[in-house]
Design an enzyme around this catalytic site. Structure first.
Site, PDB file in Angstrom:
ATOM      1  N   CYS A   2       1.471   1.989   6.452  1.00 11.46           N
ATOM      2  CA  CYS A   2       2.343   3.121   6.377  1.00 11.46           C
ATOM      3  C   CYS A   2       3.723   2.521   6.911  1.00 11.46           C
ATOM      4  O   CYS A   2       3.757   1.399   6.855  1.00 11.46           O
ATOM      5  CB  CYS A   2       2.073   3.959   7.561  1.00 11.46           C
ATOM      6  N   ARG A  27       5.234   1.486   1.067  1.00  7.55           N
ATOM      7  CA  ARG A  27       4.259   1.196   1.923  1.00  7.55           C
ATOM      8  C   ARG A  27       3.063   2.257   2.119  1.00  7.55           C
ATOM      9  O   ARG A  27       1.991   1.883   2.479  1.00  7.55           O
ATOM     10  CB  ARG A  27       4.777   1.045   3.463  1.00  7.55           C
ATOM     11  N   TRP A  75      -0.178   5.920   4.516  1.00  5.86           N
ATOM     12  CA  TRP A  75      -1.076   5.676   3.413  1.00  5.86           C
ATOM     13  C   TRP A  75      -2.631   5.718   4.127  1.00  5.86           C
ATOM     14  O   TRP A  75      -2.766   4.929   5.087  1.00  5.86           O
ATOM     15  CB  TRP A  75      -1.141   4.320   2.826  1.00  5.86           C
ATOM     16  N   ASN A 101       1.390   2.521  12.449  1.00 13.20           N
ATOM     17  CA  ASN A 101       1.096   1.892  11.280  1.00 13.20           C
ATOM     18  C   ASN A 101      -0.083   0.845  11.926  1.00 13.20           C
ATOM     19  O   ASN A 101       0.314  -0.017  12.499  1.00 13.20           O
ATOM     20  CB  ASN A 101       2.343   1.029  10.843  1.00 13.20           C
ATOM     21  N   GLY A 102      -1.032   1.156  11.052  1.00 10.75           N
ATOM     22  CA  GLY A 102      -2.092   0.206  11.481  1.00 10.75           C
ATOM     23  C   GLY A 102      -3.270   0.815  11.635  1.00 10.75           C
ATOM     24  O   GLY A 102      -3.571   2.118  11.173  1.00 10.75           O
ATOM     25  N   GLU A 485      -3.039 -12.805 -14.385  1.00 14.02           N
ATOM     26  CA  GLU A 485      -1.775 -12.124 -13.801  1.00 14.02           C
ATOM     27  C   GLU A 485      -1.500 -11.012 -14.817  1.00 14.02           C
ATOM     28  O   GLU A 485      -1.216  -9.823 -14.530  1.00 14.02           O
ATOM     29  CB  GLU A 485      -0.879 -12.886 -13.462  1.00 14.02           C
ATOM     30  N   LYS A 489      -1.349  -7.170 -14.135  1.00 17.43           N
ATOM     31  CA  LYS A 489      -0.324  -6.204 -14.316  1.00 17.43           C
ATOM     32  C   LYS A 489      -0.525  -4.993 -14.986  1.00 17.43           C
ATOM     33  O   LYS A 489       0.004  -3.912 -14.930  1.00 17.43           O
ATOM     34  CB  LYS A 489       0.893  -7.217 -15.014  1.00 17.43           C
ATOM     35  N   GLU A 492      -2.652  -2.566 -13.143  1.00 17.62           N
ATOM     36  CA  GLU A 492      -2.362  -2.044 -11.719  1.00 17.62           C
ATOM     37  C   GLU A 492      -1.082  -0.921 -11.922  1.00 17.62           C
ATOM     38  O   GLU A 492      -0.994   0.222 -11.338  1.00 17.62           O
ATOM     39  CB  GLU A 492      -1.753  -3.064 -10.830  1.00 17.62           C
ATOM     40  N   HIS A 508     -19.546 -15.581 -25.219  1.00 20.58           N
ATOM     41  CA  HIS A 508     -20.907 -15.252 -24.535  1.00 20.58           C
ATOM     42  C   HIS A 508     -21.107 -14.097 -23.913  1.00 20.58           C
ATOM     43  O   HIS A 508     -21.663 -13.696 -22.984  1.00 20.58           O
ATOM     44  CB  HIS A 508     -20.939 -16.384 -23.433  1.00 20.58           C
ATOM     45  N   LYS A 606       1.887  -1.724  -1.453  1.00 24.53           N
ATOM     46  CA  LYS A 606       2.627  -3.083  -1.543  1.00 24.53           C
ATOM     47  C   LYS A 606       1.700  -4.065  -0.843  1.00 24.53           C
ATOM     48  O   LYS A 606       1.684  -5.115  -1.221  1.00 24.53           O
ATOM     49  CB  LYS A 606       4.035  -2.976  -1.133  1.00 24.53           C
TER      50      LYS A 606
END
Ligand code: BG6
Length: 611
Positions: A2, A27, A75, A101-102, A485, A489, A492, A508, A606
């Protein structure tokens, strides 16, 4: 994970809290709330489900004149997003008001303890437990805030950054942390706290950091820091040279496209922060050439896009420095039976420096007595502080959830690491060393060139693929590594299913998924193997695939490609830095054409500070 924010000073707290929360929404953004106090009047709490906008709407007609307050954007981890589970949370009789937060891992055990003492719980959160356990110690031992908080820190297990208001202590905000990030600041108008720098940069760039299990009291004009014994400790602020614009959109539609265009600059800054007079210098990260010379094996560990930097780095370090290099996803590394040797080096790559799995991987390597190197973007973050060596990327604050500029600066540090190891181990000459550094210094302009020349063509082709359901990215060697990557991109931010494949592996199995007009993106930059990739692309085309290639002009893909994106030439090791630009833009423009919330994609955040 958060975002928390707090203010205590002369001005109305509400504007500062809401502004700070909107800068922390990357966040977490499933619910939000604030607590405000005017002098020693009652603390007023307002919460709302969903984004900050919902909270703003809820309080728009409220007269909130209080000059002391805390705020939170959530979050969810414990209890689904709801107004009831939103922060701030209060203790049973309202003595304690808290944002957190946590994650408190032993919260159920504490609930059982407190229920025996008559406490009741209204939410599903672990945070409400914190409010009541602080209240419990505060009342049982008739002690002040710092002792109640310190007893709580000893009692709870997990990660937390908390801001607390005590009914009996108007005009004071108390904070403490363990593992979750917290920054503190002060200026003539008051004192500030937040989970991240962008939230308070508008007011000060002198940032205080408190270490694990430390606390502080934010008064109107001063901050007092405490250790776990309750003794006052001295703290010196760190000067952050990020300007406020860095945290604002500068007129771009999204933070992501703004950050894509910041890449030439931050890539240049990161190169210059380690290279001068054609010499790589890692001394500010305490990393000496001797340490690298004596390194037996390298283990790169990371999550998400940072892991893809690791895959690129493994190809380059093995080829250039001849050092066995293994890459692991952090959530696997932390539970695997590791065969690490004391002369190995574990490299943790992380933008935020707070990703829980990567932090745990770092601690595991340290427990095994192996040296750790962190490649991190956030100064003062947990991974940076706990690693033996730290090399900072200079991407600046990255707001968009999908990383771009931090990724590109991580690539640069990976290249520099490979070159320095190779030079320390004498697998390359000084001439080769200089040649590589010269070519590296040209990358910022080559990235600028791609952004100038190819952006319209990429936007055009992206709009033609706004309805695709599937896409495949293929390449060999470093081209395969960077395809990973590219595929992430697209996934996501546009919610399109896509997969990256080693080009030779397609036949294969997965080639059975190719049908008329299936989009296949071929990254073709490696001169020693490109013909192999082209023949794999030809096999796909024969089954109806639509081939989009990313390659330098000297590689002729004209007979196979339906659409060519041309990138400038560079050294074979550095092509990931050029090929990733069109890959980022493709993901971005397809997402935009699908109307996706590019900067805050659903279900993502993030940096994931929970396991
Ligand atoms: C995810 C981010 O949550 O974490 C990704 O959305 C990122 O962009 C990944 O690559 C790892 O984060 P970090 O901060 O450790 O690099």
């Amino acid at each position: 994970m958060c975002g928390i924010v707090g203010y205590n000073g002369k001005n109305k707290a509400i504007d500062i809290l809401l502004d700070g929360l909107s800068k922390l929404e990357y966040r977490g953004y499933d619910s939000a709330g604030i607590a405000i106090r005017e002098k020693n009047k009652e603390i007023e709490i307002y919460k709302a489900k969903g984004k900050i906008a919902n909270l703003k709407e809820k309080i728009q007609n409220k007269k909130l004149n209080g000059t002391c307050g805390i705020g939170h954007t959530r979050w969810a981890t414990h209890g689904e997003p709801s107004e009831n589970n939103a922060h701030p949370h209060i203790s049973n009789d309202g003595t304690i008001t808290i944002v957190h937060n946590g994650i408190i891992e032993n919260y159920q055990e504490i609930i059982n303890k407190l229920e025996k003492h008559g406490y009741k719980f209204y939410s599903e959160t672990d945070t409400e437990v914190l409010a009541n356990i602080i209240d419990y110690y505060y009342k049982k031992y008739k002690i002040g805030p710092i002792d109640a908080i310190n007893r709580t820190m000893v009692r709870v297990r997990g990660s937390y950054a908390i801001a607390v208001m005590f009914k009996g202590y108007p005009d004071e905000v108390w904070v403490a942390r363990k593992d979750s990030p917290m920054v503190i600041g002060k200026n003539d108008d008051g004192t500030y706290l937040a989970s991240d720098v962008p939230a308070i940069l508008k007011y000060t760039n002198n940032i205080y950091y408190i270490d694990n299990m430390e606390a502080a009291c934010l008064k109107k004009d001063t901050i007092i820091f405490y250790d776990l014994n309750g003794d006052v400790i001295d703290k010196k602020p760190k000067k952050i040279d990020w300007d406020m614009a860095a945290a604002e959109k500068d007129g771009y539609e999204h933070f992501m496209i703004k950050e894509i265009f910041e890449q030439p600059d931050v890539v240049g800054k990161t190169i210059n922060s380690f290279v001068s007079n054609n010499e790589i210098d890692f001394s500010k990260g305490n990393l000496s050439k001797d340490t690298l010379k004596d390194t037996r094996e390298i283990h790169i560990v990371a999550c998400g896009s940072a892991y893809h930097v690791g895959v690129c780095a493994s190809y380059i370090i093995e080829d250039l420095a001849k050092v066995p290099t293994r890459v692991d996803i952090a959530s696997e590394f932390r539970y695997r039976k590791l065969l690490l040797n004391k002369n190995d080096l574990v490299v943790i790559i992380s933008q935020s420096g707070e990703t829980a799995d990567s932090l745990a991987a770092l601690r595991k390597a340290k427990e095994m007595g192996v040296k750790t190197l962190a490649i991190v973007n956030v100064v003062g973050s947990s991974i940076a502080r706990e690693a033996d060596y730290v090399l900072y990327t200079l991407a600046g604050p990255e707001i968009a959830v999908a990383t771009t500029k931090a990724f590109s600066t991580q690539l640069i540090v990976a290249y520099l690491l490979a070159i320095q190891i190779a030079y320390a181990k004498k697998t390359i000459t000084k001439n080769k060393y200089n040649e590589l550094l010269n070519e590296l210094s040209l990358l910022p302009n080559k990235i600028k060139e791609i952004l100038a020349k190819e952006i319209n063509r990429i936007q055009k082709i992206s709009s033609e693929f706004s309805n695709i359901q599937d896409a495949f990215y293929i390449g060999r060697g470093l081209d395969y590594a960077i395809s990973l990557e590219g595929s992430l991109k697209l996934k996501e931010i546009s919610y399109t299913h896509s997969e990256a494949y080693a080009a030779g592996e397609l036949k294969h199995g997965t080639i059975s998924l190719i049908e008329e007009n299936t989009l296949v993106i071929g990254v073709v930059t490696q001169e020693d193997i490109y013909e192999k990739t082209i023949s794999n692309l030809t096999e796909v085309k024969a089954r109806g695939g639509y081939i989009l290639t990313i390659s330098p002009s000297k590689i002729d893909v004209s007979k196979t490609a339906n659409y060519q994106i041309v990138i400038p030439e560079t050294n074979k090791y550095f092509y990931p830095s050029l090929a990733v630009i069109p890959l980022q833009l493709l993901g971005y423009y397809i997402a935009v054409s699908k109307g996706a919330d590019v900067d805050k994609p659903r279900n993502l955040a993030k940096s994931v500070t929970v396991e």
